[in-house]
Design a protein around this motif. Structure first.
Motif, PDB file in Angstrom:
ATOM      1  N   ALA A 174       0.824  -1.206   0.000  1.00  0.00           N
ATOM      2  CA  ALA A 174       0.000   0.000   0.000  1.00  0.00           C
ATOM      3  C   ALA A 174       0.858   1.256   0.000  1.00  0.00           C
ATOM      4  CB  ALA A 174      -0.921   0.000   1.215  1.00  0.00           C
ATOM      5  N   VAL A 175       0.386   2.251  -0.691  1.00  0.00           N
ATOM      6  CA  VAL A 175       1.017   3.571  -0.622  1.00  0.00           C
ATOM      7  C   VAL A 175       0.687   4.157   0.758  1.00  0.00           C
ATOM      8  CG1 VAL A 175       1.001   5.905  -1.564  1.00  0.00           C
ATOM      9  CG2 VAL A 175       0.884   3.931  -3.095  1.00  0.00           C
ATOM     10  N   PRO A 176       1.666   4.642   1.498  1.00  0.00           N
ATOM     11  CA  PRO A 176       1.405   5.122   2.861  1.00  0.00           C
ATOM     12  C   PRO A 176       0.415   6.283   2.889  1.00  0.00           C
ATOM     13  CG  PRO A 176       3.604   5.768   2.145  1.00  0.00           C
ATOM     14  CD  PRO A 176       3.090   4.792   1.132  1.00  0.00           C
ATOM     15  N   GLU A 177      -0.416   6.283   3.917  1.00  0.00           N
ATOM     16  CA  GLU A 177      -1.418   7.338   4.077  1.00  0.00           C
ATOM     17  C   GLU A 177      -0.764   8.703   4.215  1.00  0.00           C
ATOM     18  OE1 GLU A 177      -5.302   8.529   4.068  1.00  0.00           O
ATOM     19  OE2 GLU A 177      -4.667   6.422   4.021  1.00  0.00           O
ATOM     20  N   SER A 178       0.454   8.721   4.753  1.00  0.00           N
ATOM     21  CA  SER A 178       1.139   9.997   4.985  1.00  0.00           C
ATOM     22  C   SER A 178       1.400  10.753   3.686  1.00  0.00           C
ATOM     23  CB  SER A 178       2.468   9.751   5.705  1.00  0.00           C
ATOM     24  OG  SER A 178       3.319   8.898   4.939  1.00  0.00           O
ATOM     25  N   LEU A 179       1.418  10.035   2.541  1.00  0.00           N
ATOM     26  CA  LEU A 179       1.684  10.695   1.268  1.00  0.00           C
ATOM     27  C   LEU A 179       0.559  11.671   0.912  1.00  0.00           C
ATOM     28  CD1 LEU A 179       4.113  10.369  -0.646  1.00  0.00           C
ATOM     29  CD2 LEU A 179       2.672   8.983  -2.124  1.00  0.00           C
ATOM     30  N   SER A 180      -0.643  11.388   1.411  1.00  0.00           N
ATOM     31  CA  SER A 180      -1.778  12.269   1.104  1.00  0.00           C
ATOM     32  C   SER A 180      -1.682  13.598   1.839  1.00  0.00           C
ATOM     33  CB  SER A 180      -3.089  11.573   1.481  1.00  0.00           C
ATOM     34  OG  SER A 180      -3.132  11.311   2.873  1.00  0.00           O
ATOM     35  N   GLU A 181      -0.733  13.702   2.795  1.00  0.00           N
ATOM     36  CA  GLU A 181      -0.584  14.943   3.559  1.00  0.00           C
ATOM     37  C   GLU A 181       0.287  15.966   2.833  1.00  0.00           C
ATOM     38  OE1 GLU A 181       0.915  13.796   7.319  1.00  0.00           O
ATOM     39  OE2 GLU A 181      -0.780  12.481   7.813  1.00  0.00           O
ATOM     40  N   ILE A 219       1.706  -2.053  -6.631  1.00  0.00           N
ATOM     41  CA  ILE A 219       0.989  -1.385  -5.547  1.00  0.00           C
ATOM     42  C   ILE A 219      -0.458  -1.866  -5.528  1.00  0.00           C
ATOM     43  CG2 ILE A 219       0.145   0.853  -4.751  1.00  0.00           C
ATOM     44  CD1 ILE A 219       2.737   2.050  -5.875  1.00  0.00           C
ATOM     45  N   THR A 220      -0.953  -2.181  -4.339  1.00  0.00           N
ATOM     46  CA  THR A 220      -2.287  -2.774  -4.216  1.00  0.00           C
ATOM     47  C   THR A 220      -3.338  -1.828  -3.669  1.00  0.00           C
ATOM     48  OG1 THR A 220      -1.643  -3.668  -2.058  1.00  0.00           O
ATOM     49  CG2 THR A 220      -1.371  -5.104  -3.967  1.00  0.00           C
ATOM     50  N   SER A 221      -2.943  -0.745  -3.027  1.00  0.00           N
ATOM     51  CA  SER A 221      -3.945   0.199  -2.512  1.00  0.00           C
ATOM     52  C   SER A 221      -3.360   1.609  -2.491  1.00  0.00           C
ATOM     53  CB  SER A 221      -4.412  -0.196  -1.108  1.00  0.00           C
ATOM     54  OG  SER A 221      -3.371  -0.054  -0.166  1.00  0.00           O
ATOM     55  N   MET A 222      -4.275   2.551  -2.593  1.00  0.00           N
ATOM     56  CA  MET A 222      -3.880   3.957  -2.696  1.00  0.00           C
ATOM     57  C   MET A 222      -4.674   4.774  -1.689  1.00  0.00           C
ATOM     58  SD  MET A 222      -1.951   5.986  -4.744  1.00  0.00           S
ATOM     59  CE  MET A 222      -1.877   5.068  -6.287  1.00  0.00           C
ATOM     60  N   PRO A 223      -4.034   5.655  -0.933  1.00  0.00           N
ATOM     61  CA  PRO A 223      -4.793   6.517  -0.020  1.00  0.00           C
ATOM     62  C   PRO A 223      -5.607   7.548  -0.797  1.00  0.00           C
ATOM     63  CG  PRO A 223      -2.514   7.218  -0.083  1.00  0.00           C
ATOM     64  CD  PRO A 223      -2.595   5.949  -0.897  1.00  0.00           C
ATOM     65  N   SER A 224      -6.450   8.231  -0.115  1.00  0.00           N
ATOM     66  CA  SER A 224      -7.289   9.243  -0.754  1.00  0.00           C
ATOM     67  C   SER A 224      -6.483  10.520  -0.933  1.00  0.00           C
ATOM     68  CB  SER A 224      -8.541   9.502   0.089  1.00  0.00           C
ATOM     69  OG  SER A 224      -9.351  10.475  -0.528  1.00  0.00           O
ATOM     70  N   ILE A 225      -5.716  10.544  -2.013  1.00  0.00           N
ATOM     71  CA  ILE A 225      -4.899  11.722  -2.320  1.00  0.00           C
ATOM     72  C   ILE A 225      -5.766  12.742  -3.053  1.00  0.00           C
ATOM     73  CG2 ILE A 225      -2.899  12.551  -3.605  1.00  0.00           C
ATOM     74  CD1 ILE A 225      -1.604   9.847  -3.168  1.00  0.00           C
ATOM     75  N   PRO A 226      -5.814  13.980  -2.587  1.00  0.00           N
ATOM     76  CA  PRO A 226      -6.644  14.993  -3.249  1.00  0.00           C
ATOM     77  C   PRO A 226      -6.235  15.181  -4.709  1.00  0.00           C
ATOM     78  CG  PRO A 226      -5.842  15.782  -1.123  1.00  0.00           C
ATOM     79  CD  PRO A 226      -5.096  14.522  -1.419  1.00  0.00           C
TER      80      PRO A 226
END
Length: 576
Positions: free
Chosen positions: A192-199, A213-220
């Motif tokens: 998974a792409v780390p959630e922190s990348l969306s910050e 990569i198997t999952s992606m955080p909610s990146i704006p």
């Protein structure tokens, strides 16, 4: 320590650790200058104390092995950022985790005295010497991405694309708050792409495609003013190598397992606030039906007003007139089409026509559904024509379809569908004649409306379908034919019904006697028309039309030489 010793330290001090018996080397609080010998860093297990000397005035950097305390037990200047820059330590860890010894080019990396700003791929700010860019694309990197990458907090650009880096992305990536350019594509990152990348809010480019990569955080959604469709790219297209397609709602480009890509963007109709092409097709259909109804009503009112000026109807029997009207309607809607039942009172025929229309609409709806830009749907027929190459951060469209292809397409479609559109329009106009009964007017109007609407809907569907899947000027014609096959179904079904039982299609055939009756009735109509014209002229009235006949007045000709023509009969005619 605590003396007045000066000059530089001799490299031979490193030999004191050969027996591994030295535990402490304390030379602090003196006046030593020059470069600290890197050999001191080889004093395994020893504590090295060099504070309060003059190294800072004469040396720009301390040997890397001492700063890392890789062999010594302690180095009292390790926390001095001017002698041991933390960014150099972070880059050193990055080098080790990415198997730097196997890189294609690792010039100056881990050099004991060379500035880390001179290491291959590293760019620093001229004023502060902070690392602002790291570009090691196509350089044979493997291993994993070090967690200490998060210590390079001033970095703006990170490009590690086209390598063979594995493992998951560290959460410490999110600490690079100044990052605007991140390109990790064409590697083997997993998980998974780390959630922190969306910050990170300032991304101008984020490319993560061609990984595992198997999952992606909610990146704006990112600002795509600079890189356009190439701004945010991930493996969110089909087919995929995984059980589920990667979900990335805000990606500007989705790539699939074949390294083919397609922009993920709202269609023009979605930007107008509609759900998609199907919703837009419904809106267009409703608008077209309303326009046809209004036009037919206005034409009927106009015809009614003209008829009121001429008085009584002609004497031709209602049965014969209805027969003529039906034959005209059949000639326009097509005698070899199941839609011909719409202008009759045959219940079985209406059921067959409705069923055929429903089947054709169903097929066309399928064409629209597979054209919708849902790149995560396995049923989509959208062709991924874009490529996001390894050696460039700009994705390119390999589609060979151009304006000339669309001109050919519309010419081809017009040549095939124009006849049905014109005939349907004439049938709608025919339904406004006041000489028809109400039931006949409804039948003719509905038949013409169906013919016009279905023709335009087929053109709309073919345009949408080809916009989604056609990739060349020749391909667009082949794809158009697929939709045109659906428009021929009404004739195929009619032929099938005729083959099963000819009585089911007898409404389109006129016997020889019926044909003679029609001709005789038209001649009687013309005779009565001439009598009415003469009577109206005697009363100083200049009629323009009588019960379906239009009179063309010419003041330069005597009354008996004026001409008329039938507007609803089988053949046009004129009377001297």
């Amino acid at each position: 320590s605590n003396n007045f010793m000066d000059s530089s330290l001799p490299p031979e001090l490193g030999m004191l650790g050969t027996a591994r018996t030295l535990k402490l080397l304390s030379l602090s609080n003196n006046s030593f200058t020059g470069t600290i010998p890197f050999q001191i860093g080889q004093l395994q297990g020893a504590s090295v104390l060099l504070k309060d000397n003059l190294f800072l005035n004469t040396s720009t950097i301390t040997p890397l092995n001492l700063c890392l305390e890789s062999e010594v037990n302690e180095f009292d200047l390790a926390d001095d950022t001017s002698l041991c820059p933390p960014e150099r330590n972070a880059l050193s860890d990055f080098y080790d985790d990415a198997k730097g010894a196997e890189w294609t080019n690792s010039s100056l990396w881990l050099d004991e005295y060379a500035s880390y700003c001179d290491w291959k791929g590293v760019t620093c700010d001229d004023g502060t010497n902070h690392v602002i860019k790291l570009n090691l694309t196509n350089n044979g990197l493997s291993g994993k991405l070090s967690k200490t990458i998060g210590n390079l907090t001033f970095m703006k650009e990170l490009d590690l694309s086209d390598n063979n880096m594995k493992a998951s992305l560290p959460a410490e990536l999110g600490e690079l708050s100044n990052l605007i350019y991140l390109r990790l594509s064409h590697n083997a990152f997993t998980g998974a792409v780390p959630e922190s990348l969306s910050e990170i809010k300032g991304f101008q480019l984020l490319q993560l495609h061609d990984n595992r990569i198997t999952s992606m955080p909610s990146i704006p959604r990112l600002n795509d003013d600079i890189y356009g469709e190439s701004t945010f790219v991930a493996d969110c297209g089909v087919p995929t190598d995984f059980d589920e397609v990667l979900k990335c709602d805000n990606c500007t480009m989705c790539c699939n397992a074949n390294d083919d890509c397609h922009p993920q963007e709202k269609t023009r109709v979605e930007k107008w606030g509609l759900q998609g092409y199907m919703a837009f097709g419904v809106v267009l259909s409703i608008g077209f039906i309303v326009i046809c109804c209004i036009a037919a009503l206005l034409l009927y009112i106009r015809a009614k007003r003209k008829m009121s000026l001429l008085g009584d109807s002609l004497s031709t029997s209602m049965e014969m007139r209805m027969k003529e009207d039906d034959m005209y309607a059949l000639s326009k809607i097509g005698k070899d089409s199941v839609y011909s039942y719409f202008v009759t009172d045959n219940v079985f025929g209406w059921i067959a026509a409705w069923a055929t229309l429903a089947i054709q609409i169903g097929f066309l709806v399928i064409f629209i559904k597979v054209s919708e830009a849902n790149l995560q749907n396995d049923r989509t027929h959208i062709v991924f024509t874009w490529q996001c190459p390894r050696d460039s951060d700009v994705c390119e469209n390999k589609d060979k379809l151009n304006e000339f292809g669309w001109v050919i397409f519309f010419f081809f479609m017009f040549a095939k569908l124009a006849k049905d559109l014109i005939s349907g329009s004439k049938l709608i106009y025919h339904s406004t004649k006041v000489t028809h009964s109400l039931v006949s007017r409804i039948r003719y109007f509905f038949g013409g409306l169906c013919l016009c609407w279905f023709t335009l809907f087929a053109l709309y569907v073919s345009t949408v379908y080809n916009k989604a899947i056609a990739i060349s000027n020749t391909d667009i014609i082949f794809k158009a034919v697929a939709v045109l096959f659906v428009t021929e179904m009404d004739e195929w079904i009619f032929s099938t019904l005729e083959a099963i039982n000819e009585d089911w299609t007898s409404h389109v055939a006129l016997s020889e006697d019926e044909t003679k009756q029609l001709i005789a009735s038209q001649q009687e109509e013309l005779r009565q028309f001439r009598e009415i014209v003469l009577k109206k002229q005697a009363a100083n009235v200049s009629p323009r039309s009588v019960n379906g006949f239009q009179f063309e007045d010419d003041i330069n000709e005597p009354p008996l030489e004026r001409t008329c023509r039938c507007t609803y009969s089988v053949d046009d005619c004129s009377v001297p």
